[in-house]
Write a protein that holds these residues in place. Structure first.
Motif, PDB file in Angstrom:
ATOM      1  N   LYS A  18       0.836  -1.217   0.000  1.00 29.92           N
ATOM      2  CA  LYS A  18       0.000   0.000   0.000  1.00 29.92           C
ATOM      3  C   LYS A  18       0.865   1.260   0.000  1.00 29.92           C
ATOM      4  CE  LYS A  18      -2.299  -1.690   3.635  1.00 29.92           C
ATOM      5  NZ  LYS A  18      -1.961  -3.125   3.612  1.00 29.92           N
ATOM      6  N   MET A  19       1.870   1.287   0.885  1.00 31.54           N
ATOM      7  CA  MET A  19       2.725   2.481   0.959  1.00 31.54           C
ATOM      8  C   MET A  19       3.631   2.581  -0.266  1.00 31.54           C
ATOM      9  SD  MET A  19       2.035   4.429   3.469  1.00 31.54           S
ATOM     10  CE  MET A  19       3.486   5.461   3.415  1.00 31.54           C
ATOM     11  N   ASP A  52      10.294  -6.443  -4.039  1.00 32.54           N
ATOM     12  CA  ASP A  52       9.327  -6.998  -3.089  1.00 32.54           C
ATOM     13  C   ASP A  52       9.779  -8.428  -2.779  1.00 32.54           C
ATOM     14  OD1 ASP A  52       6.323  -5.785  -2.221  1.00 32.54           O
ATOM     15  OD2 ASP A  52       6.553  -7.939  -1.956  1.00 32.54           O
ATOM     16  N   ARG A  62      14.016 -10.379  -4.304  1.00 33.84           N
ATOM     17  CA  ARG A  62      14.960  -9.805  -3.345  1.00 33.84           C
ATOM     18  C   ARG A  62      16.397  -9.783  -3.889  1.00 33.84           C
ATOM     19  NH1 ARG A  62      13.963  -8.589   1.401  1.00 33.84           N
ATOM     20  NH2 ARG A  62      16.046  -9.139   2.139  1.00 33.84           N
ATOM     21  N   PHE A  78       9.430   0.314   2.841  1.00 36.25           N
ATOM     22  CA  PHE A  78       8.195   0.113   3.614  1.00 36.25           C
ATOM     23  C   PHE A  78       7.783  -1.340   3.417  1.00 36.25           C
ATOM     24  CE2 PHE A  78       6.278   4.153   5.177  1.00 36.25           C
ATOM     25  CZ  PHE A  78       7.217   5.051   4.723  1.00 36.25           C
ATOM     26  N   THR A  79       8.187  -2.218   4.357  1.00 37.59           N
ATOM     27  CA  THR A  79       7.880  -3.646   4.194  1.00 37.59           C
ATOM     28  C   THR A  79       7.193  -4.190   5.453  1.00 37.59           C
ATOM     29  OG1 THR A  79      10.097  -4.305   4.921  1.00 37.59           O
ATOM     30  CG2 THR A  79       9.762  -4.024   2.546  1.00 37.59           C
ATOM     31  N   THR A 111      11.629  -8.245   8.013  1.00 34.48           N
ATOM     32  CA  THR A 111      12.621  -8.130   6.930  1.00 34.48           C
ATOM     33  C   THR A 111      13.292  -6.758   6.866  1.00 34.48           C
ATOM     34  OG1 THR A 111      12.971  -8.594   4.581  1.00 34.48           O
ATOM     35  CG2 THR A 111      10.987  -7.417   5.120  1.00 34.48           C
ATOM     36  N   GLY A 123      10.409   3.323   6.674  1.00 38.59           N
ATOM     37  CA  GLY A 123       9.172   3.655   7.385  1.00 38.59           C
ATOM     38  C   GLY A 123       8.567   2.464   8.095  1.00 38.59           C
ATOM     39  N   THR A 152       7.592  -0.180  10.705  1.00 41.24           N
ATOM     40  CA  THR A 152       7.556  -0.104  12.163  1.00 41.24           C
ATOM     41  C   THR A 152       7.630  -1.517  12.754  1.00 41.24           C
ATOM     42  OG1 THR A 152       5.145  -0.099  12.039  1.00 41.24           O
ATOM     43  CG2 THR A 152       6.216   2.045  12.197  1.00 41.24           C
ATOM     44  N   SER A 155      11.688   7.055  10.613  1.00 45.05           N
ATOM     45  CA  SER A 155      10.664   7.713  11.431  1.00 45.05           C
ATOM     46  C   SER A 155       9.483   6.768  11.566  1.00 45.05           C
ATOM     47  CB  SER A 155      10.220   9.023  10.788  1.00 45.05           C
ATOM     48  OG  SER A 155       9.135   9.557  11.536  1.00 45.05           O
ATOM     49  N   SER A 156       8.871   6.776  12.744  1.00 43.68           N
ATOM     50  CA  SER A 156       7.655   5.975  12.937  1.00 43.68           C
ATOM     51  C   SER A 156       6.497   6.595  12.180  1.00 43.68           C
ATOM     52  CB  SER A 156       7.308   5.888  14.424  1.00 43.68           C
ATOM     53  OG  SER A 156       7.083   7.185  14.945  1.00 43.68           O
ATOM     54  N   ASN A 157       6.646   7.866  11.773  1.00 43.17           N
ATOM     55  CA  ASN A 157       5.541   8.525  11.073  1.00 43.17           C
ATOM     56  C   ASN A 157       6.066   9.703  10.256  1.00 43.17           C
ATOM     57  OD1 ASN A 157       3.088   9.936  10.430  1.00 43.17           O
ATOM     58  ND2 ASN A 157       2.135   8.592  11.918  1.00 43.17           N
ATOM     59  N   TYR A 158       5.847   9.651   8.952  1.00 43.82           N
ATOM     60  CA  TYR A 158       6.388  10.682   8.046  1.00 43.82           C
ATOM     61  C   TYR A 158       5.411  11.821   7.787  1.00 43.82           C
ATOM     62  CZ  TYR A 158      10.528   7.956   7.177  1.00 43.82           C
ATOM     63  OH  TYR A 158      11.723   7.309   7.359  1.00 43.82           O
ATOM     64  N   LYS A 201      -2.861  -4.158  10.195  1.00 43.16           N
ATOM     65  CA  LYS A 201      -1.611  -3.726  10.840  1.00 43.16           C
ATOM     66  C   LYS A 201      -1.031  -4.847  11.696  1.00 43.16           C
ATOM     67  CE  LYS A 201       0.463   0.162  13.240  1.00 43.16           C
ATOM     68  NZ  LYS A 201       1.555   0.222  12.259  1.00 43.16           N
TER      69      LYS A 201
HETATM   70  N1  LIG Z   1       6.463   5.514   9.078  1.00 45.78           N
HETATM   71  C1  LIG Z   1       5.276   5.826   8.532  1.00 45.78           C
HETATM   72  O1  LIG Z   1       4.927   6.993   8.316  1.00 45.78           O
HETATM   73  C2  LIG Z   1       4.357   4.703   8.137  1.00 45.78           C
HETATM   74  C3  LIG Z   1       3.125   4.953   7.510  1.00 45.78           C
HETATM   75  C4  LIG Z   1       2.354   3.877   7.082  1.00 45.78           C
HETATM   76  C5  LIG Z   1       2.815   2.575   7.280  1.00 45.78           C
HETATM   77  N2  LIG Z   1       3.998   2.371   7.911  1.00 45.78           N
HETATM   78  C6  LIG Z   1       4.574   1.035   8.083  1.00 45.78           C
HETATM   79  O2  LIG Z   1       5.109   0.640   6.815  1.00 45.78           O
HETATM   80  C7  LIG Z   1       5.078  -0.792   6.679  1.00 45.78           C
HETATM   81  C8  LIG Z   1       4.400  -1.179   5.368  1.00 45.78           C
HETATM   82  O3  LIG Z   1       3.057  -0.713   5.361  1.00 45.78           O
HETATM   83  P1  LIG Z   1       2.073  -1.021   4.125  1.00 45.78           P
HETATM   84  O4  LIG Z   1       0.767  -0.454   4.552  1.00 45.78           O
HETATM   85  O5  LIG Z   1       2.697  -0.611   2.833  1.00 45.78           O
HETATM   86  O6  LIG Z   1       2.028  -2.634   4.204  1.00 45.78           O
HETATM   87  P2  LIG Z   1       1.662  -3.669   3.026  1.00 45.78           P
HETATM   88  O7  LIG Z   1       1.356  -4.950   3.734  1.00 45.78           O
HETATM   89  O8  LIG Z   1       0.633  -3.092   2.132  1.00 45.78           O
HETATM   90  O9  LIG Z   1       3.029  -3.800   2.202  1.00 45.78           O
HETATM   91  C9  LIG Z   1       4.169  -4.495   2.676  1.00 45.78           C
HETATM   92  C10 LIG Z   1       4.921  -5.005   1.448  1.00 45.78           C
HETATM   93  O10 LIG Z   1       6.150  -5.582   1.902  1.00 45.78           O
HETATM   94  C11 LIG Z   1       6.370  -6.737   1.096  1.00 45.78           C
HETATM   95  N3  LIG Z   1       7.316  -7.672   1.724  1.00 45.78           N
HETATM   96  C12 LIG Z   1       7.056  -8.596   2.671  1.00 45.78           C
HETATM   97  N4  LIG Z   1       8.181  -9.299   2.944  1.00 45.78           N
HETATM   98  C13 LIG Z   1       9.155  -8.786   2.151  1.00 45.78           C
HETATM   99  C14 LIG Z   1      10.534  -9.098   1.962  1.00 45.78           C
HETATM  100  N5  LIG Z   1      11.130 -10.097   2.641  1.00 45.78           N
HETATM  101  N6  LIG Z   1      11.238  -8.347   1.074  1.00 45.78           N
HETATM  102  C15 LIG Z   1      10.659  -7.358   0.376  1.00 45.78           C
HETATM  103  N7  LIG Z   1       9.345  -7.031   0.493  1.00 45.78           N
HETATM  104  C16 LIG Z   1       8.612  -7.743   1.377  1.00 45.78           C
HETATM  105  C17 LIG Z   1       4.978  -7.349   0.946  1.00 45.78           C
HETATM  106  O11 LIG Z   1       4.930  -8.279  -0.121  1.00 45.78           O
HETATM  107  C18 LIG Z   1       4.151  -6.094   0.677  1.00 45.78           C
HETATM  108  O12 LIG Z   1       4.105  -5.749  -0.693  1.00 45.78           O
HETATM  109  C19 LIG Z   1       4.389  -1.290   7.974  1.00 45.78           C
HETATM  110  O13 LIG Z   1       5.382  -1.629   8.915  1.00 45.78           O
HETATM  111  C20 LIG Z   1       3.616  -0.071   8.459  1.00 45.78           C
HETATM  112  O14 LIG Z   1       3.403  -0.078   9.868  1.00 45.78           O
HETATM  113  C21 LIG Z   1       4.764   3.405   8.338  1.00 45.78           C
END
Ligand SMILES: NC(=O)c1ccc[n+]([C@@H]2O[C@H](COP(=O)([O-])OP(=O)(O)OC[C@H]3O[C@@H](n4cnc5c(N)ncnc54)[C@H](O)[C@@H]3O)[C@@H](O)[C@H]2O)c1
Length: 238
Positions: A10-11, A31, A35, A52-53, A57, A75, A77, A100-103, A139
């Protein structure tokens, strides 16, 4: 600027859209299924990677960026109990990490207000403080990384609290953080001070993921060409 994306969920998708709108080139998208591309020339050509994964990982991905000589904005967490070890590896490998925990700009304003409010409340011991965070059902971590950062901002400024705990106060020196998972909520954080006669509450309510994604791209622009560890406080400087 040349950007590599690690994590195309999603991110990752939202970040790709905003990065392209801001005129950046996406040179590599990694993804779970490709890898090995972390070692590719395309990945190494990036000015910065945005990660953002998932918590399991994230550290491997950050280390891969250090090895490739690519600064990384992370990003993800739920892994940061190990952040001091990661910073030590970064220093050893002369790397760059922005975490950052939140951007979101709004959340970072909220974090600054949270610290200021805690500083004021330090003098008013009749108020107890607690926190609630609400997120979507997908989450993986609880409490949220943002809730932990907010709790740390309170702990730095409120002498009567020394720890945070999940759901209920373990002792009166704990800040209780309640986590609620429902629907597709992008993220709501509420901090509430309560005395016998009144309560004071501050809330940040994200309307979508776009604020986080824009902040991550701004962080990538800030990070390219730098060495060392940075976070949103270095970028926003309130
Ligand atoms: N810091 C911020 O501002 C902020 C904001 C939103 C989300 N987040 C965090 O970002 C992370 C991702 O959120 P999301 O909503 O995009 O999640 P998501 O589940 O939609 O996406 C995660 C992606 O990571 C991939 N992935 C899983 N294992 C992997 C690996 N070994 N190697 C490479 N890719 C791999 C998955 O296939 C997936 O496409 C979460 O930890 C979430 O809490 C942080």
């Amino acid at each position: 600027m040349k950007i590599a994306l690690i994590g195309y969920g999603k991110m990752g998708h939202m970040i790709e859209k905003i990065a392209r709108e801001r005129g950046h080139e996406i040179v590599s998208i990694i993804d779970i299924d490709n890898r090995e591309d972390l070692k590719s020339d395309a990945f190494k050509s990036a000015d910065v990677a945005i990660e953002f994964t998932v918590p399991t990982t994230a550290i491997d991905n950050i280390n891969a960026c250090f090895d490739a000589g690519v600064p990384v904005v992370c990003g993800t967490t739920g892994w940061t109990k190990q952040i001091e070890d990661v910073k030590a590896t970064m220093t050893k490998k002369n790397g760059t990490l922005f975490w950052s925990s939140n951007y979101s700009v709004g959340v970072n304003i909220f974090m600054a207000v949270n610290k200021y409010l805690a500083k004021i409340m330090n003098g008013f011991t009749q108020y107890n403080v607690e926190m609630t965070e609400v997120h979507h059902i997908h989450k993986l971590d609880a409490p949220s990384g943002t809730a932990i950062t907010l709790a740390e901002g309170i702990l730095e400024n409120l002498d009567r609290k020394s720890n945070w705990s999940k759901e209920v106060e373990g002792s009166s020196s704990d800040i209780a953080i309640k986590s609620i998972r429902e629907g597709e909520v992008p993220g709501i954080h509420t901090i509430r001070y309560e005395s016998g006669v009144d309560s004071i509450e501050i809330t940040h309510d994200a309307k979508s993921r776009e604020g986080f994604a824009l902040g991550a791209v701004l962080a990538a622009e800030f990070t390219a060409g730098k060495k060392g560890f940075y976070t949103t406080a270095d970028m926003f400087k309130f």
